[in-house]
Design an enzyme around this catalytic site. Structure first.
Site: not given
Ligand code: PXP
Length: 238
Positions: A8, A10-11, A19, A44, A46, A50-51, A71, A101-102, A152, A192-193, A214-215
């Site tokens: 992911n 996104d970040h 910026r 994602h 959104r 935002r990203h 997403e 975040t979600t 998921e 997630h996480g 992702g993060h």
């Molecule tokens: N899966 C879904 C559905 C999410 O919304 C996210 C966060 O955007 C992730 C996975 C990835 O989560 P993380 O950034 O915490 O790894």
């Protein structure tokens, strides 16, 4: 079966939007993630942009060589974009403007009506549809009812659990949910996480096919570079 990794990005876009400078570019990041062995690229789009921006999704469609997992919330204007971009997969997620975040899985039961419109519209364009849900059997049953091929499983509560007992309890929910989902005909991803320390047990759950992460990867990439961060995650998943 080897678990697949959806990276992911996104970040990468979060940093760019801090910026509005045009860099770093998630489209470039996707190339490095793929070179390092990612099985797919997740973004994602959104409602608040935002990203990830619309331009990213369109460009990624023509540059990504693996697959794109988009997403999205149950929002008609995002659906319109998805039907133009034609990602390989869509994961339907809840969205709330104030969240960082979600924050949890979609309430599939409460969203049934909308899902019964969105899921067939996406599938008619050969897009594989997944729904992001908490490890709750009632929600999993409702996902089948809405025609999704995949769920998921939200691993956020497992990732956030403090202490071994709580973590084990949350892990068991994810494990049981994966088994139950497969037993009623669903295919299963998770995310997630997840990070370099907590990913290994989730990889031991046989029903799970892809982890979307992702993060933790983008955070490590700040120090090590993105290719190395992706490779380290693939190693942690082994
Ligand atoms: N899966 C879904 C559905 C999410 O919304 C996210 C966060 O955007 C992730 C996975 C990835 O989560 P993380 O950034 O915490 O790894």
């Amino acid at each position: 079966m080897r678990k697949k990794l959806g990276v992911n990005i996104d970040h990468i876009a979060t940093l760019r939007e801090a910026r509005k400078a045009g860099f770093p570019d998630p489209v470039e990041a996707a190339v490095f993630a793929e070179l390092a062995g990612a099985d797919g690229i997740t973004v994602h789009l959104r409602e608040d942009r935002r990203h990830i921006q619309d331009r990213d999704v369109y460009l990624l469609r023509s540059t990504v060589k693996t697959l794109i997992n988009l997403e999205m919330a149950l929002n008609p204007s995002i659906l319109e974009i998805a039907l133009k971009v034609l990602p390989d997969e869509v994961c339907i997620v809840p969205e709330n403007r104030e969240e960082v975040t979600t924050e949890g899985g979609l309430d599939v039961i409460a969203s049934r009506e909308k899902l019964r419109e969105f899921v067939p519209a996406l599938q008619a364009k050969n897009i594989i549809v997944s729904i992001f849900i908490d490890p709750d059997p009632r929600q999993i049953e409702a996902a089948v009812d809405c025609g999704a091929e995949f769920i998921e499983i939200h691993t956020g509560s497992y990732a956030d659990a403090k202490g071994e007992t709580a973590m084990h309890a949350e892990f068991e929910k994810v494990r049981n949910a994966a088994g139950f989902a497969q037993s009623i005909g669903l295919r299963v991803n998770a995310g997630h996480g997840l990070n370099y320390r907590n990913v290994a047990p989730v990889c031991g759950i046989p029903q799970i096919e892809t982890l979307n992460i992702g993060h933790s990867i983008v955070s490590r990439a700040v120090y090590t570079g993105l290719e190395r961060a992706v490779r380290d995650m693939i190693e942690a998943m082994r």
